[in-house]
Design an enzyme around this catalytic site. Structure first.
Site, short mmCIF file in Angstrom:
data_model
loop_
_atom_site.label_atom_id
_atom_site.label_comp_id
_atom_site.label_asym_id
_atom_site.label_seq_id
_atom_site.Cartn_x
_atom_site.Cartn_y
_atom_site.Cartn_z
N TRP A 143 0.83 -1.21 0.00
CA TRP A 143 0.00 0.00 0.00
C TRP A 143 0.86 1.26 0.00
CZ3 TRP A 143 -0.89 3.39 4.41
CH2 TRP A 143 -0.20 3.03 5.57
N ASP A 144 2.14 1.10 0.23
CA ASP A 144 3.07 2.23 0.15
C ASP A 144 2.86 3.03 -1.14
OD1 ASP A 144 3.94 0.24 1.89
OD2 ASP A 144 6.05 0.65 1.57
N GLU B 26 2.06 -1.21 13.04
CA GLU B 26 2.18 -2.68 13.12
C GLU B 26 2.80 -3.13 14.44
OE1 GLU B 26 4.32 -3.24 9.49
OE2 GLU B 26 2.54 -3.89 8.40
N LYS C 277 4.90 2.53 15.58
CA LYS C 277 5.91 2.32 14.55
C LYS C 277 5.85 3.41 13.48
CE LYS C 277 7.21 -1.35 11.26
NZ LYS C 277 6.66 -2.45 10.47
N GLN C 278 4.65 3.77 13.09
CA GLN C 278 4.49 4.80 12.08
C GLN C 278 3.13 5.45 12.28
OE1 GLN C 278 4.21 1.67 8.76
NE2 GLN C 278 3.07 3.37 7.89
#
Lengths: 754, 754
Positions: A358-359, A487, A592-593
């Site tokens: 999906w990046d 994640e 994480k992000q």
């Protein structure tokens, strides 16, 4: 490479040390590619130390049987892998019969440089063999003028007493993949021939149990030589080779050029057709010397840079960083082939296996929208549209309606093998729709949206409508059991980002349907009841919030955690993914992000400044940015709320993530898809570019360290130059019709300068 | 076996059909064992159809490199596996030179019977080879009189024209494991010799990368024959064999006995010592015929049954079920070796790999407490005590203090490879402590508790104290990120059962400490601060409840689910684990096995009848009982709240789980550890046995279908006989001193009858 290794040069990545302990890292950082093929900065010649050789062909992959501890229903059968292709770079160098091997030989004057302006990798060194000294210079490029072409040129300059030099040049199908699940070798040889004129090897990927077509690839090499004599060619079990020899007087130079052409069954179905195409290419290129093909290649790189370069004044390190990222992105994907996508490691490594994440939708499309022809973005969108049937298959595998786009894929069928990702990280579906919206919003052109995009949107809406459940107790629709973009948590309930994207998708579908043609609407076959259900779900979607903190909740029980900020952690714990057990990470509050912030980033006009700031203030201190996709979103939001220092700090992490090996994993390959992040951080962050209500706007600031910065963008048929310095922001219309935009909240009419 | 296949015989499991489609199931159901070794009901002779041959030696295993998709910190390096041992049963039968193979041959008069009373497996059939008819009868047992001994006797009766019969008998090290991660064969041959007297093969498990000692095993076979002549023996690459031949006149009978002795490096370290021990055993047994060794073996089985048999009047099916379970439990474990434990598949299959699960502490210990010598339970407890250092290692792997007992293990080191189990199903630690408590409570003897048990309790308490976190917002201690006994949910927060067990452990540790000797307390080195911290955590432990439903909450957000009861599901969806995707299962409300109810079962005196009933009424309708460990707990609780029909329904599922292949997975092996469940359901369920406040009590009911039932238990040095029929419950003191107990809430003084 550590800082001492990489010389800061705005157009080059140069090192003057052969760092044997970090050979893999050096290989990653000197990767090159042309969208069709590419390779790590591996040596052509023998190197007996630790290394990770890898040459990859776009779209040539293998379905590797899933390796899991305990099988669970719904698991994909295979994990699709970009495979290391036949080693067509392979060479051996001998001096007076002794093989050159930089791992053991004494070497001086070592230099390796990736020239990003020209797209050429060079390496030179003097090798000492007893009293003999030979300077070897190796140059290589994969042509962007002729995608099937890779050229290598090696010259030998005798710096000592007379010596004989021998070169063996090969195409070798006996290659391994570090990432193979069961240590299979993925290539078998179909045909091989070697003459002193040329060598040919036809390889085929090994059989598989999943009805995935095998790939056939033809490799042909020819050589040009100055000062060398050809010896008898050799045909080996899995390789073809030819040798050359030269006797070099003191100070003499001899040169050999290796020209390789690679044609795959992706373009030409049969072995015969592949061979015919190779011959055609060989013949067509025959009149051109190495210098000719190189010049053609370099010219195209110069054109790319003319549009895409971001010029930063006063910060050579930042300048090098952004160019490295743009170079590697374009080396991976320049949009020529709608069957391809942007793999997270591009041609620079094996890890993460699959081709598409999906990046692309979340981070790459804005970059290509601004810096490439409109067809490129449409190709990326079409890729997903073509794979709609497979996405429907994925949803069926989970017992659900509609379409579930895969986490990792080649064909559209999911091929990642962890339930917490495959089955649960379903927010990815939202980004498929967001990309369609983003394209329509940026281009102002709804043709793709109404013609094809809507097919994807409707099926994703159907997925969400089936995936939610109604909670009687709360009289709301909920989504349980998901993994958000963060994640570092799994199987959470009511991840705000996921629920928000589901709600937004349902509403976007409902809003878009009336714009469709009668025929298109009929084809989509949406009943009144279905539409009503979508509306009900969207209206009653549960979006967890906390009034006290004034934030959107990452998920139901996030606030119950021990919310100690990252800054108070023992720094030796970082990065967490290398130091903490998975258990500790999962129950920690560390992110994480961007998760909640990803949603806010996607829709800047939907949230107030206070909401942005409160959520940033709450979540950023808990964020470890251990995904390469994290810092850019934070840089952009920080810029928007005028946390300029934080924006710059985040930018610096994204811009030199690989060059400075921030996450300590660049040896596995580069973080290609997150490389758009540094461009986004400058353009959407520092320069504050937005497209809202059909209007382009900028609201820029100049980082303290920088003297100025400037970049171009394509926007609705215009080419604009944006320059920011201490006097302010200037936007210039380079080509295209006049347009009115906003700069620093002032309306500015741009007309072409005389 | 389907119902038509298995003849209901209270002491036998008999079939008169060779069901080729369900060969694996037949093999599972006819497994035998003696605690030291055992095997599936595989055929001795060649069978070319689908089958699953398996012979296993207790404690002989292999560390198989972990197979996961994506590595996570804290993962165990290997998954320990019970491995299929050298095939020492192997035989081939030939009639006039044609090999017997029941998969292809015509066969009549087939019968296979596991005689549970005697512990002997027999099989007989007439094989048709052209016009020839030979009746073959095979009998085998693994001796409980001499643990190293397995005997097979085969007789050939000629039912047709004269025929020659040849038998090849082998020991074959070329065996595979279906469950091997990388298709390794786990045995290599160290030594082999074959004479017409005897054959010897010494095998060794292959090397591993994890410093796990390799096992060496000696196998020796001798033969006795009537009517057969020995031919030349053969030594093959990985096998030794000897052949026998007989010419059978019409109606003639010839018989061959195969005696195998198996000695392992677990008992004798060197090859020499193993060979010496084998020779000693061969010599010692030489005077004994097959009938002698068999009689010695059967006598011991009769003694076991004398104590352990549960007699059920009026329900042959139930009678067969309980005996099958007791037989298989004793075949797996009779407590002789404290280095061993009770593997979930015993000697009946490979699945689940490891040797030891929390099943032992939760379900097996009450059974052995009542039906075996006190040393047996202490051996089971000592097993965990010995492995305390490894449990400390496991906690360290997760970055935690104290001890974390493994989910699956051989050595005490965790060797399961799924994070949601290994890292999260930590409630297992509570059962380690519960077993110690249960032993002290049942025996009334705190010696083990205060001497050794406390070491385990303190380290488990330390684990909990580190694993909780303090939630500021709620001013409570919480446990996030766990998997409860219900493995159909993962990574939940505040699983009531886990939190309750943690709280109870901390309190039990605090209560027990004052009873210790000064020296013991000093050795445990518990500071005042630590003790205070335990008290604080226990006092402020968050135990989620819901007042409206009057229940303990399985975890924080359980009530947000779509709570449709199992009864309203489409029946074709069951069992869920074979029909639903893992994703759907995880977010569903369906419960695999008792979770909240497990805690209520453990501590019957701590909960009111209303609490029991409310929780049962809420959770049982959501429970799919897809763990074999589920029905027994529900049977016991249902009996307690006088849901007699439900108790019987649950009992029937546990009693004949394997015989009727309820969960459709018995082909992989029997559910050994859950076999205690049917005994528990009768004894703690129907008969209502409890030990509370140092007092034994019964509160029985008689299932409608049954005429009566009776069983023995050991209790504090006494042997009691409990008989229940329609007139009521009678408890008789068979041996030991007088004791006062409660029957139906009336105090009864038991004295030995004259």
């Amino acid at each position: 490479m550590t800082e001492t290794q990489t010389i800061i040069d705005s157009w080059k990545v140069t090192t003057t040390t052969l760092n044997k302990a970090e050979k893999r890292l050096q290989e990653s950082l000197t990767s090159i590619g042309n969208g069709y093929m590419g390779m790590r900065g591996m040596f052509e010649e023998t190197y007996s130390g630790d290394k990770h050789e890898g040459i990859y062909l776009a779209g040539v992959w293998y379905p590797d049987k899933t390796r899991v501890g305990w099988w669970k229903n719904g698991y994909p059968d295979y994990f699709g892998k970009v495979i290391n292709t036949v080693n067509f770079l392979k060479m051996q160098f001998f001096i007076d019969g002794e093989e050159v091997d930089l791992y053991v030989d004494e070497v001086s004057d070592y230099e390796q440089a990736l020239d990003m302006y020209n797209g050429v990798l060079t390496r030179s060194f003097v090798v000492h063999k007893g009293e003999k000294r030979v300077k070897i210079t190796v140059e290589r490029f994969v042509s962007i003028a002729t995608k099937e072409l890779c050229e290598v040129q090696v010259s030998f300059e005798n710096k000592g007493a007379p010596a004989s030099v021998k070169v063996v040049s090969a195409i070798d199908a006996d290659v391994s993949n570090e990432d193979a699940n069961y240590d299979d070798k993925f290539w078998e040889v179909v045909e091989k021939e070697a003459t002193s004129e040329s060598c040919l090897l036809i390889g085929r990927t090994i059989a598989n149990d999943f009805n995935i077509p095998r790939f056939t690839v033809g490799f042909k090499m020819t050589h040009s030589q100055t000062g060398f004599e050809a010896l008898t060619p050799a045909v080996k079990a899995a390789a073809v080779a030819v040798a050359y020899e030269a006797n070099l007087a003191e100070a003499a130079v001899a040169t050999i050029g290796k020209r390789v052409l690679v044609v795959t069954s992706r373009d030409f179905e049969t072995v015969t057709a592949i061979k015919t195409e190779i011959e055609r290419l060989v013949t067509a290129l025959a009149p051109q010397s190495y210098d000719d093909t190189k010049a053609a290649h370099e010219r195209l790189w110069h054109q790319r840079w003319e549009l895409a370069d971001v010029v930063i004044g006063g910060d050579a390190s930042a300048q090098q960083g952004i160019r490295f990222n743009i170079f590697q992105l374009f080396a991976t994907y320049y949009g020529e082939d709608s069957r391809l996508n942007i793999g997270p490691k591009g041609f620079t490594g094996e890890k993460y296996g699959g081709a598409t994440y999906w990046d692309t939708e979340a981070f790459a499309i804005p970059f290509y929208l601004a810096l490439a022809a409109p067809e490129v973005t449409e190709n990326l969108l079409a890729y997903r549209h073509q794979q709609l049937p497979q996405a429907q298959h994925n949803a069926r595998q989970q017992g659900l309606a509609g379409a579930l786009y895969p986490m990792v894929t080649f064909t559209g069928v999911e091929c990642h093998n962890e339930w917490e990702i495959t089955f649960e990280e379903i927010h990815r579906n939202g980004s498929m729709v967001y990309a369609i919206y983003n394209h329509a919003n940026y281009t102002g052109d709804e043709t793709y949206l109404l013609d094809k995009g809507i097919d994807v949107i409707v099926e994703v809406a159907r997925f969400w409508a089936d995936r939610v459940h109604y909670s009687k107790r709360n009289d709301t629709y909920m989504i349980h059991g998901v993994t958000g973009p963060n994640e570092y948590e799994n199987n959470v309930n009511n991840n705000w980002y996921t629920n928000f994207m589901a709600q937004w998708t349902l509403n976007y579908a409902i809003e878009t349907l009336p714009k469709l043609s009668q025929a298109k609407r009929a084809a989509l076959n949406i009943s009144v009841a279905e539409l009503k259900q979508w509306g009900d779900i969207a209206a009653k979607m549960y979006l967890p919030t906390d009034e006290t903190e004034g934030i959107f909740l990452q998920h139901d029980t996030f606030l119950d955690k021990d919310l100690t900020p990252v800054a108070e952690l023992d720094p030796t714990a970082l990065p967490l993914n290398q130091n903490w057990s998975w258990d500790r990470i999962l129950r920690s509050p560390y992110i994480k992000q961007a998760d909640v912030l990803q949603g806010i980033y996607y829709f800047p006009e939907r949230f107030t400044r206070a909401q942005k700031q409160q959520n940033f203030d709450f979540y950023e201190p808990l964020t470890v940015h251990e995904s390469s996709l994290s810092p850019s979103v934070h840089a952009i939001l920080a810029a928007e709320i005028r946390y300029e220092d934080k924006a710059v700090e985040m930018y610096e992490r994204t811009a030199r993530l690989d060059l400075d090996n921030y996450n300590n994993d660049t040896e596995d390959g580069l973080h290609i898809t997150s490389m758009t992040g540094s461009w986004l951080a400058i353009v959407q962050g520092f320069a504050g570019m937005r497209v809202s209500n059909d209007e382009l706007s900028f609201k820029a600031f100049l980082p303290q360290k920088w003297d100025n910065y400037s970049f171009h963008i394509n926007f609705r048929g215009r080419l604009l130059l944006i320059s920011v310095d201490e006097t302010g922001t200037k936007v210039t219309l380079i080509s295209g019709e006049s347009i009115t935009i906003k700069v620093d909240e002032q309306t500015v009419a741009l007309t072409k300068e005389a």
